[in-house]
Design a protein around this motif. Sequence first.
Motif, PDB file in Angstrom:
ATOM      1  N   ILE A 198       0.872  -1.180   0.000  1.00  0.00           N
ATOM      2  CA  ILE A 198       0.000   0.000   0.000  1.00  0.00           C
ATOM      3  C   ILE A 198       0.903   1.223   0.000  1.00  0.00           C
ATOM      4  N   HIS A 199       0.678   2.133  -0.922  1.00  0.00           N
ATOM      5  CA  HIS A 199       1.568   3.281  -1.096  1.00  0.00           C
ATOM      6  C   HIS A 199       1.106   4.430  -0.219  1.00  0.00           C
ATOM      7  N   GLY A 200       1.994   4.932   0.636  1.00  0.00           N
ATOM      8  CA  GLY A 200       1.632   5.922   1.634  1.00  0.00           C
ATOM      9  C   GLY A 200       1.952   7.355   1.255  1.00  0.00           C
ATOM     10  N   PRO A 201       1.742   8.275   2.193  1.00  0.00           N
ATOM     11  CA  PRO A 201       1.879   9.724   1.922  1.00  0.00           C
ATOM     12  C   PRO A 201       3.294  10.239   2.146  1.00  0.00           C
ATOM     13  N   GLY A 202       4.287   9.504   1.628  1.00  0.00           N
ATOM     14  CA  GLY A 202       5.667   9.868   1.910  1.00  0.00           C
ATOM     15  C   GLY A 202       6.373  10.563   0.772  1.00  0.00           C
ATOM     16  N   CYS A 203       5.634  11.289  -0.043  1.00  0.00           N
ATOM     17  CA  CYS A 203       6.215  12.101  -1.119  1.00  0.00           C
ATOM     18  C   CYS A 203       5.850  13.549  -0.818  1.00  0.00           C
ATOM     19  N   PRO A 204       6.807  14.373  -0.367  1.00  0.00           N
ATOM     20  CA  PRO A 204       6.456  15.724   0.102  1.00  0.00           C
ATOM     21  C   PRO A 204       5.874  16.624  -0.969  1.00  0.00           C
ATOM     22  N   VAL A 205       6.263  16.433  -2.225  1.00  0.00           N
ATOM     23  CA  VAL A 205       5.663  17.225  -3.296  1.00  0.00           C
ATOM     24  C   VAL A 205       4.240  16.750  -3.564  1.00  0.00           C
ATOM     25  N   CYS A 206       4.028  15.430  -3.458  1.00  0.00           N
ATOM     26  CA  CYS A 206       2.709  14.866  -3.753  1.00  0.00           C
ATOM     27  C   CYS A 206       1.654  15.310  -2.757  1.00  0.00           C
ATOM     28  N   VAL A 207       2.025  15.424  -1.498  1.00  0.00           N
ATOM     29  CA  VAL A 207       1.026  15.764  -0.479  1.00  0.00           C
ATOM     30  C   VAL A 207       0.727  17.257  -0.438  1.00  0.00           C
TER      31      VAL A 207
END
Length: 380
Positions: free
Chosen positions: A64-73
């Motif tokens: 499961i891919h989490g919210p660990g991309c600072p640009v993405c969030v």
Amino acid sequence: MRYVEEFRDPTQARALLKAIGRSAEALGASRAAPIRIMEICGGHTHSIFRYGLDKLVHEGIEFIHGPGCPVCVLPRSRVDEAVTLAERPGVIFTTFGDAMRVPGTSRSLLQAKAQGADVRTVYSPLDALELARRHPDREVIFFGLGFETTTPSTALSVQQAAAEGLTNFCVFVNHITVPPPLKALLDDPHMLLDGFVGPGHVSMVIGTHPYDFIARDYGKPLVVAGFEPLDLLQSVLMVLEQIREGRAEIENQYARVVPEHGNPVSLAAIEAVYEPRPSFEWRGLGEIDASGLRMREAFRAFDAEARFQVGYGAPQGRAQVPDPEGCACGQVMTGRMKPTACPQFGRGCTPDTPLGALMVSSEGACAAYWTYGGARVAAE
């Protein structure tokens, strides 16, 4: 490749995959659903797809891919605010390259640059600091992006600017912290997770103890992992072994880089310059308490939001901006949906015509699926 090949050894990879299979089989006898492991970091997502680990591990395991991309969030409203700052007369707006093509409501920073704004790609906030020294007649704004990994360098640059008395340098602060959104996900009754692969670079700064609440309060295992194939496979095995043995602990697979208590110099710089915001908006998660950072009063002169009264510094407040219709960035970024399930993936949203940050960021899940997952062919 010295010191890297040993973490890509095929013989050891096969041994780890067999061990993962045995653990998954043992767990599968008592489970109807797959074992759902969230890799928090976008860098891990890209490594998983680059090396095909999603296809090599036992079929009873789901990443499961989490919210660990600072640009993405980063929500669209923050991109809009960055563009507003960049288009001010006399401003040099500096940013990491990943943020240049992230779409705002009407345009990206790259499009603003094409229309005349002075937007420049830099590799460090020190580059922005040097521009401020060379252009004393211009306002130089640095787009401060990232989790705890990049926050120390921005903090140290602000301290340097203060020491030099530079008055034409400031930061549009979008630094965020990892633990609060993980708590938000764990509090969501619809988010069913069995364990986590924890971020390596963030943990290099903060250590392992900020994740203690995940095991203590939610009974979920987390293993901080490196980024090579063997790192990730070993971390998955460690998560499975905890589940099989009925344990929930915070373990550190990446001990060669991540110290238990983090980096004291980096933590001291963060503590000196920043304080938690009351709340901060995340794409797909909304406002999360104490999840973002802002300048302390002693350094508020270097805060672009306060200086130019935009964003959270605007007297009239700020409004959230929804994603484009049909765009499922929020669901993908929080693990509720796979990229290929988004109706826009490969159709309205491609790397050439992105609707969301997940397709353009080097850590975005949609970019990983497009580049390594064979999804581009399926979309076409």
